[in-house]
Write a protein that holds these residues in place. Sequence first.
Motif, PDB file in Angstrom:
ATOM      1  N   MET A 186      80.774  49.204 -10.801  1.00  0.00           N
ATOM      2  CA  MET A 186      80.567  48.441 -11.280  1.00  0.00           C
ATOM      3  C   MET A 186      80.029  46.987 -11.624  1.00  0.00           C
ATOM      4  O   MET A 186      79.047  46.103 -12.635  1.00  0.00           O
ATOM      5  CB  MET A 186      81.470  48.078 -12.044  1.00  0.00           C
ATOM      6  CG  MET A 186      82.778  48.782 -12.595  1.00  0.00           C
ATOM      7  SD  MET A 186      84.166  48.717 -13.867  1.00  0.00           S
ATOM      8  CE  MET A 186      83.402  48.915 -14.678  1.00  0.00           C
ATOM      9  N   ILE A 187      79.345  46.101 -10.463  1.00  0.00           N
ATOM     10  CA  ILE A 187      78.524  45.458 -10.551  1.00  0.00           C
ATOM     11  C   ILE A 187      76.969  45.415  -9.638  1.00  0.00           C
ATOM     12  O   ILE A 187      76.026  45.449  -9.679  1.00  0.00           O
ATOM     13  CB  ILE A 187      78.642  44.508 -10.295  1.00  0.00           C
ATOM     14  CG1 ILE A 187      80.356  43.379 -10.646  1.00  0.00           C
ATOM     15  CG2 ILE A 187      78.155  42.824  -9.404  1.00  0.00           C
ATOM     16  CD1 ILE A 187      80.098  43.033 -11.752  1.00  0.00           C
ATOM     17  N   THR A 199      83.542  53.907 -23.029  1.00  0.00           N
ATOM     18  CA  THR A 199      83.782  53.733 -21.489  1.00  0.00           C
ATOM     19  C   THR A 199      84.905  52.906 -20.969  1.00  0.00           C
ATOM     20  O   THR A 199      86.099  53.140 -19.963  1.00  0.00           O
ATOM     21  CB  THR A 199      82.515  54.802 -20.624  1.00  0.00           C
ATOM     22  OG1 THR A 199      81.742  55.371 -21.250  1.00  0.00           O
ATOM     23  CG2 THR A 199      83.136  54.349 -19.248  1.00  0.00           C
ATOM     24  N   MET A 200      84.502  51.642 -21.200  1.00  0.00           N
ATOM     25  CA  MET A 200      84.779  50.668 -20.171  1.00  0.00           C
ATOM     26  C   MET A 200      86.341  50.309 -20.588  1.00  0.00           C
ATOM     27  O   MET A 200      87.392  49.923 -20.249  1.00  0.00           O
ATOM     28  CB  MET A 200      83.900  48.970 -20.775  1.00  0.00           C
ATOM     29  CG  MET A 200      83.171  49.276 -20.270  1.00  0.00           C
ATOM     30  SD  MET A 200      83.056  48.772 -18.481  1.00  0.00           S
ATOM     31  CE  MET A 200      81.723  49.505 -17.657  1.00  0.00           C
ATOM     32  N   PRO A 201      86.915  50.591 -21.804  1.00  0.00           N
ATOM     33  CA  PRO A 201      88.739  50.947 -22.377  1.00  0.00           C
ATOM     34  C   PRO A 201      88.832  51.517 -21.486  1.00  0.00           C
ATOM     35  O   PRO A 201      90.282  51.587 -20.794  1.00  0.00           O
ATOM     36  CB  PRO A 201      88.805  50.985 -23.832  1.00  0.00           C
ATOM     37  CG  PRO A 201      87.763  50.526 -24.067  1.00  0.00           C
ATOM     38  CD  PRO A 201      86.241  50.953 -22.827  1.00  0.00           C
ATOM     39  N   PHE A 231      88.798  42.766 -14.714  1.00  0.00           N
ATOM     40  CA  PHE A 231      87.357  42.735 -14.232  1.00  0.00           C
ATOM     41  C   PHE A 231      86.428  43.697 -14.931  1.00  0.00           C
ATOM     42  O   PHE A 231      85.411  42.900 -14.751  1.00  0.00           O
ATOM     43  CB  PHE A 231      87.339  43.633 -12.835  1.00  0.00           C
ATOM     44  CG  PHE A 231      86.051  42.969 -12.019  1.00  0.00           C
ATOM     45  CD1 PHE A 231      86.139  42.511 -11.488  1.00  0.00           C
ATOM     46  CD2 PHE A 231      85.082  43.856 -11.643  1.00  0.00           C
ATOM     47  CE1 PHE A 231      85.806  42.063 -10.415  1.00  0.00           C
ATOM     48  CE2 PHE A 231      84.189  43.685 -11.092  1.00  0.00           C
ATOM     49  CZ  PHE A 231      83.917  42.999 -10.032  1.00  0.00           C
ATOM     50  N   GLY A 232      86.754  44.711 -15.877  1.00  0.00           N
ATOM     51  CA  GLY A 232      86.115  44.976 -16.784  1.00  0.00           C
ATOM     52  C   GLY A 232      84.859  44.354 -17.537  1.00  0.00           C
ATOM     53  O   GLY A 232      84.136  44.006 -17.589  1.00  0.00           O
ATOM     54  N   GLU A 233      85.660  43.131 -17.989  1.00  0.00           N
ATOM     55  CA  GLU A 233      84.732  42.109 -18.728  1.00  0.00           C
ATOM     56  C   GLU A 233      83.555  41.973 -18.288  1.00  0.00           C
ATOM     57  O   GLU A 233      82.551  41.727 -18.758  1.00  0.00           O
ATOM     58  CB  GLU A 233      85.848  40.803 -19.219  1.00  0.00           C
ATOM     59  CG  GLU A 233      87.101  40.519 -19.512  1.00  0.00           C
ATOM     60  CD  GLU A 233      86.549  41.774 -21.485  1.00  0.00           C
ATOM     61  OE1 GLU A 233      86.083  41.437 -21.650  1.00  0.00           O
ATOM     62  OE2 GLU A 233      88.127  42.852 -21.397  1.00  0.00           O
ATOM     63  N   ILE A 234      83.720  41.563 -16.925  1.00  0.00           N
ATOM     64  CA  ILE A 234      82.267  41.124 -16.802  1.00  0.00           C
ATOM     65  C   ILE A 234      81.217  42.261 -16.742  1.00  0.00           C
ATOM     66  O   ILE A 234      80.389  41.620 -16.973  1.00  0.00           O
ATOM     67  CB  ILE A 234      82.806  40.611 -14.674  1.00  0.00           C
ATOM     68  CG1 ILE A 234      83.513  39.856 -14.588  1.00  0.00           C
ATOM     69  CG2 ILE A 234      81.201  40.426 -14.152  1.00  0.00           C
ATOM     70  CD1 ILE A 234      84.280  38.972 -13.422  1.00  0.00           C
TER      71      ILE A 234
END
Length: 665
Positions: free
Chosen positions: A437-438, A556-558, A604-607
């Motif tokens: 994700m990064i 997707t992110m949730p 971590f998904g917030e970043i």
Amino acid sequence: MNKQALGIARAAAIAAAAALAALVATLVAGGAVTEKVIPGLGDAGATTRWGLPAARLVMDVGAVLTVGALLAAAALLPLPQGRLGPAATGYLRAASWTAVLWAAAAGTTLVLTVSDVLGEPPGKVLAGNELSSYIGSLPQGTGLLLVILLTVVVALLARTTVTPNGAGGLLLVAGIALLPPPLTGHSASAANHGAAVTALALHVVAVVLWVGGLVMLGLHARRDADGLGVMADRFSRMALGCYVLVGFSGLANVAARLPEPAELFTSAYGRLVLAKAVAFAVLGWFGWWHRRRTLPAVADRKPRAFIRLATVEVAVMGAVMGLAVGLARTAPPVVALEEDPVRSLLGYGMPPPLTVGRLLGLWRLDFFFALVVVVLAGLYVAGLVRLYRRGDRWPVGRTVAWFLGLITLVAVTQTGVATYAPILFSVHMAQHMVLSMITPIFLVLGAPLTLALRALKPAKVRGDRGPREWLTAILHSRVIAVVAHPGVATAIFVTSTFALYFTPLFESAMRDHLGHIAMEVHFLASGALFFWVLIGVDPAPRRLPHVGRLLLLFVTMPFHAFFGIALMNLSQPIAAGWYNVVRPPWGTSVLEDQHAGGAIAWGFGEIPTLIVLIVIGAQWFLDDQRQARRQDRKADRAGAGQEDDELARYNAQLAALADRDARER
């Protein structure tokens, strides 16, 4: 027999004799064929002692010929009008027969390996049920069975394939068939088995491509067939890369398997390694001479000098192959270490208690990802240099994004993060989040495909396929069209996480070094695919509107938050068999550490969400700016009387309507 066939047969006989002589000398020098009487253990007999290395040599020869023929058909020979020519089709059909040889030799190797392990003659092994038990219980048996299955597939499909894409697919299958034997041999039990396994696998692939390509190039020259100049030029560029990779992977493998440099001179294994290194240097001289003298002769349609030198070079390569097979039958020096289950699983001992300083500074080389970073950085720089020399410009932001992505890749695969990730689930989850994700966000924003399409030169002959044409064909293939569909890419990105961690697949991947690499590569690839669809700059089969991209992001992110919450609510640890063995004495319980990993996944998904929102907003704004400038240019052209402009045509239509209304009045 005509003169050409006689020359081919003579060259093959010389190479075979050199290989057999080197094999026998290596087996004798390393003591692999010396009868060893061990109380309580049977002796398989002379048939197995001599037959097993001979079968492995034939298996290697079959692999070299098959991969070389497929390589010549798919990549080395020119493709008239994008189709396989008569010579390429002939090599493809020849690959069918050499694949049969490869499969038969792998089957013989399987039987003789069981005979060697059990200490029983081959006839007794075939008469009993030991063979099926060995295949199902030991990785060496499973690996050889996989080789047989894949080579049979190549043998069957190579007889009917008629397209370049089909030939490329068979080359990929044959490349996969090369991997099981080196991944289950001595290297899998080396002290630093992670580096040893990776290095040996890359070593084998590079050697087979190099030797197989040279054999087919010499055969093509002997036949005096068309396209030799193009074939020689392409092979020369590939051979240089293979030579470098063989050298570095060989050094890494030796460093992982020899406890001390002095063992190079004091042990039989080390002396055989030195002999192989000398042969490797001789082959490097051959390559240098080819590039300096014989390739210009080939370009001037004078291939005889190349044929003579290539015959000697193939003979040296045959000797190196025989030496390599004998080396595989020679046990490396034993490293005297205390019995440690953690070291046997990880390849290194239990690290000290976790601190921020050790997380950042306790570096450990991961050969595979180090090579990936070096290759990706080198190719990107090479593309930039070519654009710069041509006078083209490349956005600085894309370059910065690409190297930021590589820095994050190094940060989680080479530092203390990679050292602690196998023993602490919380650190593993942080590594997973960065890899999926990064890192992909920055790599996608670097636009590597666009850079490659701009930097690579088109093929010299219209219809032929060079690297640029192959890249274009892959981007327009049906497979990419399906995989890069937003729904498919999102499903892979989301569901693969749940499928990995909530099934036994995760523990299996952690126990096997190759499985661990495959897991990390999957994190990186699935993330790159998803963010390519979402914010990618490179050409893609489908382009979502900006509103659709925002909707896809928020849908997707949730799921990653749900995944983190599910981990935090577990009452039993996942992969308990693994983590109970490697659990550090200074850490918390396995379940508490996994709850911490779930919290990391949840927060971590917030970043990445914030980063992607900023990128989508910037892309939307810049796209509107480009649209506005485009409309302004159209308006300017309309004002200048260029009636082919859309706005000019619209104004002309209004004027015509006004004239008609005036006449009616």
